[in-house]
Scaffold this motif. Structure first.
Motif, PDB file in Angstrom:
ATOM      1  N   ILE A  50      -6.802  18.812   8.835  1.00  9.28           N
ATOM      2  CA  ILE A  50      -5.668  19.646   8.423  1.00  9.28           C
ATOM      3  C   ILE A  50      -4.524  18.762   7.942  1.00  9.28           C
ATOM      4  O   ILE A  50      -3.903  19.029   6.905  1.00  9.28           O
ATOM      5  CB  ILE A  50      -5.196  20.533   9.602  1.00  9.28           C
ATOM      6  CG1 ILE A  50      -6.252  21.567   9.956  1.00  9.28           C
ATOM      7  CG2 ILE A  50      -3.884  21.232   9.250  1.00  9.28           C
ATOM      8  CD1 ILE A  50      -5.968  22.333  11.242  1.00  9.28           C
ATOM      9  N   ALA A  51      -4.258  17.712   8.706  1.00  7.32           N
ATOM     10  CA  ALA A  51      -3.162  16.804   8.350  1.00  7.32           C
ATOM     11  C   ALA A  51      -3.357  16.198   6.969  1.00  7.32           C
ATOM     12  O   ALA A  51      -2.396  16.021   6.211  1.00  7.32           O
ATOM     13  CB  ALA A  51      -3.033  15.704   9.399  1.00  7.32           C
ATOM     14  N   ALA A  52      -4.603  15.888   6.610  1.00  4.60           N
ATOM     15  CA  ALA A  52      -4.872  15.295   5.297  1.00  4.60           C
ATOM     16  C   ALA A  52      -4.553  16.272   4.171  1.00  4.60           C
ATOM     17  O   ALA A  52      -4.263  15.853   3.044  1.00  4.60           O
ATOM     18  CB  ALA A  52      -6.335  14.863   5.207  1.00  4.60           C
ATOM     19  N   PHE A  53      -4.579  17.550   4.461  1.00  2.00           N
ATOM     20  CA  PHE A  53      -4.268  18.547   3.422  1.00  2.00           C
ATOM     21  C   PHE A  53      -2.765  18.696   3.205  1.00  2.00           C
ATOM     22  O   PHE A  53      -2.325  18.988   2.098  1.00  2.00           O
ATOM     23  CB  PHE A  53      -4.876  19.900   3.803  1.00  2.00           C
ATOM     24  CG  PHE A  53      -4.811  20.926   2.710  1.00  2.00           C
ATOM     25  CD1 PHE A  53      -5.685  20.867   1.622  1.00  2.00           C
ATOM     26  CD2 PHE A  53      -3.881  21.958   2.735  1.00  2.00           C
ATOM     27  CE1 PHE A  53      -5.624  21.802   0.601  1.00  2.00           C
ATOM     28  CE2 PHE A  53      -3.820  22.902   1.717  1.00  2.00           C
ATOM     29  CZ  PHE A  53      -4.693  22.824   0.652  1.00  2.00           C
ATOM     30  N   ALA A  61      -1.449   6.846  -4.903  1.00  2.00           N
ATOM     31  CA  ALA A  61      -2.871   6.916  -4.579  1.00  2.00           C
ATOM     32  C   ALA A  61      -3.092   7.365  -3.134  1.00  2.00           C
ATOM     33  O   ALA A  61      -4.177   7.221  -2.595  1.00  2.00           O
ATOM     34  CB  ALA A  61      -3.534   5.567  -4.804  1.00  2.00           C
ATOM     35  N   CYS A  62      -2.029   7.908  -2.536  1.00  2.00           N
ATOM     36  CA  CYS A  62      -2.136   8.409  -1.165  1.00  2.00           C
ATOM     37  C   CYS A  62      -1.364   9.720  -1.063  1.00  2.00           C
ATOM     38  O   CYS A  62      -0.355   9.828  -0.374  1.00  2.00           O
ATOM     39  CB  CYS A  62      -1.607   7.380  -0.163  1.00  2.00           C
ATOM     40  SG  CYS A  62      -2.040   7.744   1.560  1.00  2.00           S
ATOM     41  N   ARG A  63      -1.875  10.692  -1.800  1.00  2.00           N
ATOM     42  CA  ARG A  63      -1.266  12.029  -1.823  1.00  2.00           C
ATOM     43  C   ARG A  63      -2.093  12.994  -0.990  1.00  2.00           C
ATOM     44  O   ARG A  63      -3.264  12.765  -0.714  1.00  2.00           O
ATOM     45  CB  ARG A  63      -1.176  12.552  -3.259  1.00  2.00           C
ATOM     46  CG  ARG A  63      -0.550  11.584  -4.237  1.00  2.00           C
ATOM     47  CD  ARG A  63      -0.427  12.202  -5.611  1.00  2.00           C
ATOM     48  NE  ARG A  63      -0.351  11.189  -6.652  1.00  2.00           N
ATOM     49  CZ  ARG A  63      -0.139  11.443  -7.940  1.00  2.00           C
ATOM     50  NH1 ARG A  63      -0.001  12.693  -8.350  1.00  2.00           N
ATOM     51  NH2 ARG A  63      -0.091  10.458  -8.819  1.00  2.00           N
ATOM     52  N   SER A  64      -1.479  14.080  -0.610  1.00  2.00           N
ATOM     53  CA  SER A  64      -2.195  15.101   0.155  1.00  2.00           C
ATOM     54  C   SER A  64      -3.304  15.709  -0.684  1.00  2.00           C
ATOM     55  O   SER A  64      -3.236  15.752  -1.922  1.00  2.00           O
ATOM     56  CB  SER A  64      -1.229  16.201   0.596  1.00  2.00           C
ATOM     57  OG  SER A  64      -0.785  16.948  -0.532  1.00  2.00           O
ATOM     58  N   LYS A  86     -10.165  14.335  -9.006  1.00  2.00           N
ATOM     59  CA  LYS A  86      -8.717  14.194  -8.813  1.00  2.00           C
ATOM     60  C   LYS A  86      -8.395  13.885  -7.352  1.00  2.00           C
ATOM     61  O   LYS A  86      -7.550  13.035  -7.058  1.00  2.00           O
ATOM     62  CB  LYS A  86      -8.001  15.468  -9.259  1.00  2.00           C
ATOM     63  CG  LYS A  86      -6.482  15.371  -9.214  1.00  2.00           C
ATOM     64  CD  LYS A  86      -5.820  16.540  -9.903  1.00  2.00           C
ATOM     65  CE  LYS A  86      -4.287  16.476  -9.774  1.00  2.00           C
ATOM     66  NZ  LYS A  86      -3.718  15.217 -10.315  1.00  2.00           N
ATOM     67  N   VAL A  87      -9.077  14.565  -6.434  1.00  2.00           N
ATOM     68  CA  VAL A  87      -8.880  14.273  -5.013  1.00  2.00           C
ATOM     69  C   VAL A  87      -9.245  12.816  -4.719  1.00  2.00           C
ATOM     70  O   VAL A  87      -8.509  12.101  -4.034  1.00  2.00           O
ATOM     71  CB  VAL A  87      -9.726  15.225  -4.130  1.00  2.00           C
ATOM     72  CG1 VAL A  87      -9.716  14.753  -2.673  1.00  2.00           C
ATOM     73  CG2 VAL A  87      -9.221  16.656  -4.228  1.00  2.00           C
ATOM     74  N   ALA A  88     -10.378  12.368  -5.242  1.00  2.00           N
ATOM     75  CA  ALA A  88     -10.844  11.009  -4.987  1.00  2.00           C
ATOM     76  C   ALA A  88      -9.858   9.970  -5.499  1.00  2.00           C
ATOM     77  O   ALA A  88      -9.631   8.932  -4.854  1.00  2.00           O
ATOM     78  CB  ALA A  88     -12.216  10.794  -5.622  1.00  2.00           C
ATOM     79  N   TYR A  89      -9.236  10.241  -6.655  1.00  3.37           N
ATOM     80  CA  TYR A  89      -8.331   9.264  -7.261  1.00  3.37           C
ATOM     81  C   TYR A  89      -6.943   9.317  -6.635  1.00  3.37           C
ATOM     82  O   TYR A  89      -6.365   8.282  -6.272  1.00  3.37           O
ATOM     83  CB  TYR A  89      -8.221   9.498  -8.764  1.00  3.37           C
ATOM     84  CG  TYR A  89      -7.528   8.367  -9.492  1.00  3.37           C
ATOM     85  CD1 TYR A  89      -8.207   7.182  -9.756  1.00  3.37           C
ATOM     86  CD2 TYR A  89      -6.205   8.486  -9.899  1.00  3.37           C
ATOM     87  CE1 TYR A  89      -7.566   6.135 -10.414  1.00  3.37           C
ATOM     88  CE2 TYR A  89      -5.562   7.448 -10.553  1.00  3.37           C
ATOM     89  CZ  TYR A  89      -6.244   6.274 -10.812  1.00  3.37           C
ATOM     90  OH  TYR A  89      -5.609   5.234 -11.448  1.00  3.37           O
ATOM     91  N   ASP A  90      -6.407  10.516  -6.484  1.00  9.52           N
ATOM     92  CA  ASP A  90      -5.035  10.657  -5.992  1.00  9.52           C
ATOM     93  C   ASP A  90      -4.921  10.513  -4.479  1.00  9.52           C
ATOM     94  O   ASP A  90      -3.825  10.307  -3.953  1.00  9.52           O
ATOM     95  CB  ASP A  90      -4.453  12.007  -6.413  1.00  9.52           C
ATOM     96  CG  ASP A  90      -4.174  12.080  -7.907  1.00  9.52           C
ATOM     97  OD1 ASP A  90      -4.219  11.031  -8.573  1.00  9.52           O
ATOM     98  OD2 ASP A  90      -3.918  13.184  -8.411  1.00  9.52           O
ATOM     99  N   SER A  91      -6.043  10.631  -3.768  1.00 10.14           N
ATOM    100  CA  SER A  91      -6.025  10.503  -2.303  1.00 10.14           C
ATOM    101  C   SER A  91      -6.936   9.362  -1.846  1.00 10.14           C
ATOM    102  O   SER A  91      -7.451   9.393  -0.723  1.00 10.14           O
ATOM    103  CB  SER A  91      -6.459  11.818  -1.650  1.00 10.14           C
ATOM    104  OG  SER A  91      -5.642  12.895  -2.047  1.00 10.14           O
ATOM    105  N   ASP A  93      -6.421   6.426  -0.779  1.00  9.36           N
ATOM    106  CA  ASP A  93      -5.993   5.706   0.411  1.00  9.36           C
ATOM    107  C   ASP A  93      -5.835   6.625   1.626  1.00  9.36           C
ATOM    108  O   ASP A  93      -5.417   6.178   2.694  1.00  9.36           O
ATOM    109  CB  ASP A  93      -4.676   4.977   0.157  1.00  9.36           C
ATOM    110  CG  ASP A  93      -4.870   3.723  -0.686  1.00  9.36           C
ATOM    111  OD1 ASP A  93      -6.033   3.337  -0.901  1.00  9.36           O
ATOM    112  OD2 ASP A  93      -3.864   3.146  -1.139  1.00  9.36           O
ATOM    113  N   LEU A  94      -6.157   7.885   1.458  1.00  7.27           N
ATOM    114  CA  LEU A  94      -6.125   8.844   2.554  1.00  7.27           C
ATOM    115  C   LEU A  94      -7.572   9.021   3.019  1.00  7.27           C
ATOM    116  O   LEU A  94      -8.331   9.806   2.466  1.00  7.27           O
ATOM    117  CB  LEU A  94      -5.534  10.172   2.060  1.00  7.27           C
ATOM    118  CG  LEU A  94      -5.336  11.289   3.081  1.00  7.27           C
ATOM    119  CD1 LEU A  94      -4.406  10.859   4.199  1.00  7.27           C
ATOM    120  CD2 LEU A  94      -4.808  12.532   2.389  1.00  7.27           C
TER     121      LEU A  94
END
Length: 391
Positions: A50-53, A61-64, A86-91, A93-94
């Protein structure tokens, strides 16, 4: 249509124990888009997912995960793939992002299937869904006698295959493990299919794991699953080279397709086991299934939770006639049973077939979401960024 909302339901048994049983809690995902509702399930720690969302951006590169999902276009499978990229690229580092995205991705396929009136497996390109042979997935008993009785129970329940895993295996002496393996074979009789899951207990110690090979061979195991850490590719290959009686198996820890491909190419596994709730959903799982076919490796689902997760996990290899064995959660906690109104039932031959219904073909029971509900409220600087929704 566009993705209007993503809701997470953290549900759990009244008491969660240290048993290696992933059905004690769950993170169920509800996605709304274009007037349709889809459901998915993450196989990971619910609160962390949930927190990752909702987490605030740390940098580009570490966006929700929510930043890539909410408002996105959803008309075709290609749109799901675009959101995944998009999730893989923008997140990137998450590190929890693939687990959070996995449940959302399942729900998006569910929505598309419902909107088109087609089961997901047809949208994946399969003309027919083939029956699978389910194996009863259960823990080793605390004693060899309990293991023996567990095998007999599964056999009496009509299962042709049983996987014993975790529990005391590898935590005691070699003689203890041999006793459990002998008991498992005795419980299954001469014709039962025996599968063994070591739960990564040997980490990367090939010599320790090799001491169990004679007993595994004598008891005609079909595979030896996850004797090592998921990344110990050399150990997998080295142990597999020491026997021709059965194959190594693994892959449930893969949270992207590259990890699964490396296990095939460098770990030399004969069975690749993929969890749709971890690898990024149904699309990546289908890519691994295609890769496995090309490499002569058998694809198997990993499912130890609900029948929503089971249906999702069957979709990527539903049309593969020669990849027949599948994991079936035979003794989950009551939560996993109550979570859905319908289940993937075994037929008169003891086999199962993925639902021939729009989307995933599984209906969530809202009452269960309330019964097992864990209330969560996350605040940042005093302002709420997540409050548990109502079913």
């Amino acid at each position: 249509m566009k993705i209007d909302a993503v809701d997470f339901f953290y549900v759990a048994m009244p008491e969660v124990t240290t048993d290696a049983d992933g059905s004690q809690d769950a993170l169920v995902v509800r996605v709304s888009a274009g007037g349709h509702i889809g459901w998915g399930e993450c196989e990971a720690s619910p609160l962390a997912s949930i927190a990752a969302f909702v987490t605030p951006m740390s940098h580009g590169a570490c966006r929700s995960v929510s930043a890539s999902v909410l408002g996105a276009r959803l008309e075709t499978p290609a749109d799901i793939e675009a959101i995944a990229a998009k999730v893989a690229y923008d997140s990137m580092d998450l590190l929890q992002a693939p687990h959070t995205w996995s449940g959302i991705e399942m729900a998006l396929w569910d929505i598309l299937g419902k909107a088109r009136g087609e089961p997901v497996w047809k949208m994946l390109g399969y003309a027919k869904a083939h029956a699978k042979t389910p194996y009863a997935s259960r823990l080793f008993g605390n004693t060899p006698q309990e293991t023996l009785e567990g095998g007999r129970e599964a056999l009496a329940a009509g299962f042709k295959a049983v996987k014993f895993g975790w529990g005391p295996f590898g935590t005691g002496s070699v003689e203890d493990d041999i006793a459990h393996l002998d008991a498992a074979r005795e419980g299954l009789g001469p014709d039962g299919i025996l599968l063994v899951d070591a739960g990564q207990i040997f980490v990367a110690d090939v010599e320790a794991a090799a001491k169990r090979l004679p007993a595994l061979e004598r008891n005609r195991a079909t595979w030896f699953e996850e004797p090592f850490h998921a990344g110990a590719l050399g150990a997998y290959a080295a142990l597999g080279a020491r026997t021709s009686a059965f194959h190594m198996a693994g892959g449930e820890a893969a949270h992207n397709t590259y990890m699964a491909e490396h296990l095939i190419d460098f770990g030399k596994v004969g069975f690749i086991q993929i969890d749709c709730g971890r690898i990024g959903g149904i699309g990546p799982a289908k890519a691994v299934a295609d890769y496995a076919v090309a490499k002569g490796v058998t694809y198997v689902n990993h499912t130890f939770t609900s029948h929503l997760a089971l249906s999702a996990s069957l979709q990527p290899f539903a049309g593969l006639a020669d990849h027949r064995i599948c994991e079936y959660p035979v003794a989950p906690r009551q939560l996993a049973i109550d979570l859905t109104k319908n289940h993937v039932e075994r037929d008169a031959n003891g086999e199962i077939t993925v639902p021939d219904a729009p989307g995933l073909g599984i209906e969530i029971d809202p009452a269960a979401l309330e019964t097992y509900r864990v209330d969560v409220r996350i605040e940042v600087n005093g302002a709420p960024v997540f409050v548990s929704p109502r079913a």
